[in-house]
Scaffold this motif. Structure first.
Motif, PDB file in Angstrom:
ATOM      1  N   GLY A  39       0.829  -1.215   0.000  1.00 19.63           N
ATOM      2  CA  GLY A  39       0.000   0.000   0.000  1.00 19.63           C
ATOM      3  C   GLY A  39       0.857   1.257   0.000  1.00 19.63           C
ATOM      4  N   SER A  40       1.932   1.241   0.781  1.00 15.03           N
ATOM      5  CA  SER A  40       2.802   2.412   0.842  1.00 15.03           C
ATOM      6  C   SER A  40       3.561   2.601  -0.475  1.00 15.03           C
ATOM      7  N   PHE A  41       3.933   1.493  -1.112  1.00 19.09           N
ATOM      8  CA  PHE A  41       4.575   1.602  -2.425  1.00 19.09           C
ATOM      9  C   PHE A  41       3.644   2.317  -3.419  1.00 19.09           C
ATOM     10  N   ILE A  42       2.365   1.977  -3.357  1.00 17.48           N
ATOM     11  CA  ILE A  42       1.397   2.599  -4.269  1.00 17.48           C
ATOM     12  C   ILE A  42       1.336   4.104  -4.011  1.00 17.48           C
ATOM     13  N   ILE A  43       1.207   4.447  -2.733  1.00 18.22           N
ATOM     14  CA  ILE A  43       1.102   5.869  -2.385  1.00 18.22           C
ATOM     15  C   ILE A  43       2.390   6.610  -2.733  1.00 18.22           C
ATOM     16  N   LEU A  44       3.529   5.961  -2.498  1.00 19.45           N
ATOM     17  CA  LEU A  44       4.804   6.589  -2.848  1.00 19.45           C
ATOM     18  C   LEU A  44       4.839   6.897  -4.345  1.00 19.45           C
ATOM     19  N   GLY A  45       4.424   5.919  -5.147  1.00 17.71           N
ATOM     20  CA  GLY A  45       4.367   6.135  -6.595  1.00 17.71           C
ATOM     21  C   GLY A  45       3.451   7.300  -6.940  1.00 17.71           C
ATOM     22  N   GLY A  46       2.310   7.370  -6.238  1.00 15.33           N
ATOM     23  CA  GLY A  46       1.351   8.440  -6.477  1.00 15.33           C
ATOM     24  C   GLY A  46       1.929   9.809  -6.133  1.00 15.33           C
ATOM     25  N   TYR A  47       2.552   9.891  -4.952  1.00 13.14           N
ATOM     26  CA  TYR A  47       3.126  11.167  -4.517  1.00 13.14           C
ATOM     27  C   TYR A  47       4.262  11.612  -5.433  1.00 13.14           C
ATOM     28  N   LEU A  48       5.150  10.693  -5.758  1.00 14.01           N
ATOM     29  CA  LEU A  48       6.279  11.067  -6.613  1.00 14.01           C
ATOM     30  C   LEU A  48       5.773  11.628  -7.938  1.00 14.01           C
ATOM     31  N   THR A  49       4.765  10.967  -8.505  1.00 14.78           N
ATOM     32  CA  THR A  49       4.220  11.446  -9.774  1.00 14.78           C
ATOM     33  C   THR A  49       3.560  12.808  -9.590  1.00 14.78           C
ATOM     34  N   TYR A  50       2.810  12.929  -8.479  1.00 15.99           N
ATOM     35  CA  TYR A  50       2.138  14.202  -8.230  1.00 15.99           C
ATOM     36  C   TYR A  50       3.139  15.354  -8.153  1.00 15.99           C
ATOM     37  N   PHE A  51       4.186  15.164  -7.332  1.00 13.29           N
ATOM     38  CA  PHE A  51       5.123  16.277  -7.143  1.00 13.29           C
ATOM     39  C   PHE A  51       5.926  16.558  -8.412  1.00 13.29           C
ATOM     40  N   ALA A  52       6.274  15.502  -9.128  1.00  8.39           N
ATOM     41  CA  ALA A  52       6.979  15.720 -10.398  1.00  8.39           C
ATOM     42  C   ALA A  52       6.113  16.556 -11.338  1.00  8.39           C
ATOM     43  N   TRP A  53       4.822  16.229 -11.358  1.00  6.65           N
ATOM     44  CA  TRP A  53       3.891  16.973 -12.208  1.00  6.65           C
ATOM     45  C   TRP A  53       3.710  18.403 -11.698  1.00  6.65           C
ATOM     46  N   ALA A  54       3.530  18.528 -10.357  1.00  7.18           N
ATOM     47  CA  ALA A  54       3.242  19.833  -9.784  1.00  7.18           C
ATOM     48  C   ALA A  54       4.395  20.815 -10.006  1.00  7.18           C
ATOM     49  N   TYR A  55       5.631  20.293  -9.916  1.00 12.06           N
ATOM     50  CA  TYR A  55       6.774  21.191 -10.071  1.00 12.06           C
ATOM     51  C   TYR A  55       7.139  21.444 -11.521  1.00 12.06           C
ATOM     52  N   SER A  56       6.881  20.501 -12.380  1.00 11.07           N
ATOM     53  CA  SER A  56       7.330  20.654 -13.767  1.00 11.07           C
ATOM     54  C   SER A  56       6.207  21.059 -14.709  1.00 11.07           C
ATOM     55  N   GLY A  57       4.988  20.668 -14.359  1.00 16.91           N
ATOM     56  CA  GLY A  57       3.869  20.957 -15.247  1.00 16.91           C
ATOM     57  C   GLY A  57       3.827  20.066 -16.480  1.00 16.91           C
TER      58      GLY A  57
END
Ligand SMILES: Nc1ncnc2c1ncn2[C@@H]1O[C@H](COP(=O)(O)OP(=O)(O)OP(=O)(O)O)[C@@H](O)[C@H]1O
Ligand SMILES: [Mg+2]
Lengths: 286, 238
Positions: A39-57
């Motif tokens: 479950g934490s691996f899933i969330i980690l994947g989600g967060y990493l993608t979110y922040f990569a998107w949020a910072y780079s657009g």
């Protein structure tokens, strides 16, 4: 709401569920390890993608393979450094170990990312398909989830590593006689499990909000799906995931969304009694 | 006499507190078929497992093609040229005959040569060609043994060790497998056969080692040993 819409919602959800469960099922089936970290691996994947998107657009789909690879590395390392030392111990030992590691990862994530729900907003609008209305981001998410699951299936069926993983699952010693280094295959398998979790999380973040509070729920769902579909096969996870998605969608409509999860677990209990091998029986890992 | 391909000296091995092999010394010449015979629980399988690296020896040496391999991991031993066809075939369930055969070539990456070897195996055992896509564990006993031997050949070894060739198979099938082994041997592959069925083993092999309770009790050419009254009485029921 009409039946077509409920079914469509269920299928979209189910495709995501299949993707969430397939790595968990692989690890459980091959290593006999119930990976509490999933479950934490899933969330980690989600967060990493979110922040990569949020910072780079940049379109988050671009980050999906990167995030998947990072999770693969993390999974490989966790297996190689920790779990391989105790992998032949009873399942309770590895369960406790992954549980402990999960507490660490969970806390680190909460500190680093905070538990604020994060969601990638793509604003792609929605499509009307014979009266069934689907947001495009969900359709994309479903397609990605199915592609990822299909890719894993293809790798397991046709690649040398896939054959080696099945061989290790079926007969560890005979696999050694083929020159297969079992610990390495274990680490790769665990890495693939984490990779699928990370990729599923990345897809999930494009469709629903992710937060560390969801790790337990994801783990629970992966568990239910494995029991419903049968352990240790991609088709099993797909059937289990779709079944759970559709059931949740319908029971959520009939009984109210707060009961959807309970219905999933009740179904799991019934299946455990009636058909312990799941809907798709266990064969080789396919 | 040529330098032996496999040379074992004073080998000791076992499981946990139990020592099974005691002071085992033997050799296999390049290009021959040799056999190890002995009754149930004598330690034949343990000997093969020690050679292939599944068990670590407690003492003694195992030399293969000039290098020491005692205590090396199975992938190292196989990579060095010893393939082990295990007792009971041990084919992988859930994988096709073809996939099982391909797993024999796991350590190789010479794609074309692997395909060529696969063709050769399928020529040697044509029935496997018809069954290539079928789950290997659904084959008959004889077909499974062919698949297991084929899987061993796919590693392109210098030495092929086969544990219990005849186990559970009809005599006609055993003859057929024996002929196949002789055919493979003619192509230059050295074979070490482990058998409980001494008659069969002696028909195929040139040299034999008799193992009793973990020790080599007799050794020599199968022609001579085959006439030895002790062997005839103890192992052939004559
Ligand atoms: N994994 C194990 N752990 C402990 N003891 C074992 C193990 N495997 C075999 N043994 C013991 O080692 C001894 C030799 O067994 P082994 O299998 O080598 O005999 P074998 O000559 O191959 O017999 P068979 O003809 O029945 O195959 C036996 O006493 C057996 O009980
Ligand atoms: Mg034996």
């Amino acid at each position: 709401m009409d039946v077509g819409q409920i079914l469509a919602n269920g299928i979209v959800l189910g495709a995501l569920y299949a993707c969430i469960a397939v790595g968990f099922s692989l690890v459980w089936g091959v290593l006999n390890v119930i990976n509490m970290l999933h479950g934490s691996f899933i969330i980690l994947g989600g967060y990493l993608t979110y922040f990569a998107w949020a910072y780079s657009g940049i379109n988050p789909v671009v980050f999906l393979p990167v995030v998947a690879l990072i999770l693969y590395g993390l999974g490989f390392a966790v297996q190689y450094l920790f779990i391989n030392k105790v992998v032949s111990a009873p399942v309770l030992t590895t369960l406790t170990l992954t549980f402990g590691l999960d507490m660490i990862l969970y806390n680190v994530m909460t500190v680093v990312f905070t538990a604020t729900p994060r969601r990638i907003t793509l604003d792609l609008g929605s499509v009307d398909f014979f009266g069934v209305i689907l947001p495009v981001d969900r359709v994309v998410g479903m397609a990605l989830a199915l592609i990822l699951t299909g890719l894993l299936y293809a790798v397991m069926r046709t690649s040398k590593i896939g054959r080696a993983i099945v061989a290790v699952r079926m007969d560890r010693q005979a696999a050694e006689l083929m020159g297969i280094r079992v610990n390495r295959i274990y680490a790769i398998t665990f890495g693939i499990g984490a990779l699928m979790a990370g990729a599923a999380g990345a897809v999930f973040a494009m469709v629903f909000p992710v937060t560390t509070n969801l790790t337990g729920a994801f783990l629970g769902k992966a568990f239910v799906i494995c029991v419903i579909g049968g352990l240790g096969s991609v088709p099993g996870a797909l059937v289990g995931g779709l079944a759970l998605g559709i059931i949740e969608s319908f029971s959520g409509y009939v009984l109210g969304p707060q009961h959807a999860i309970t219905v999933g677990f009740v179904l799991m209990l019934i299946l455990l009694v009636v058909r312990p091998t799941g809907l798709v029986g266990v064969k080789g890992y396919e | 006499m040529a330098e032996p391909l496999l040379e074992i000296e004073k080998l000791e091995a076992g499981y946990g507190d139990v020592q099974v092999l005691w002071d085992v010394t033997m050799a296999v010449e390049p290009g021959e078929i040799a056999c190890i015979v002995g009754s149930n629980g004598a330690g034949k399988t343990t000997l093969l497992r020690t050679i292939s690296g599944l068990i670590k020896p407690r003492g003694g040496t195992i030399r293969f093609a000039g290098g020491e391999i005692g205590g090396r991991a199975p992938d190292h031993v196989l990579g060095g040229g010893i393939a082990h066809v295990p007792e009971g075939r041990r084919l992988f369930k859930g994988l096709s005959v073809r996939d099982n055969l391909m797993l024999g070539a796991y350590l190789r990456d010479d794609r074309e040569a692997i395909e060529a070897d696969l063709e050769k195996v399928l020529e040697l055992f044509p029935i496997l060609k018809d069954r290539a896509r079928q789950d290997a564990t659904t084959l008959s006993g004889g077909e499974q043994q062919m698949c297991a031997i084929g899987r061993g050949i796919m590693a392109r070894p210098k030495l092929l060790m086969i544990d219990e060739l005849s186990l559970g198979l009809a005599p006609r099938l055993v003859d057929r497998l024996g002929e196949a082994l002789i055919e493979i041997n003619r192509t230059g592959l050295t074979i070490l056969l482990v058998e409980q069925d001494v008659m069969t083993a002696f028909e195929i092999a040139r040299h034999a080692y008799v193992i009793e309770t973990g020790r080599v009790s007799m050794a020599g050419s199968t022609k001579v040993l085959g006439d030895d009254p002790r062997i005839r009485q103890a192992y052939m029921g004559l």
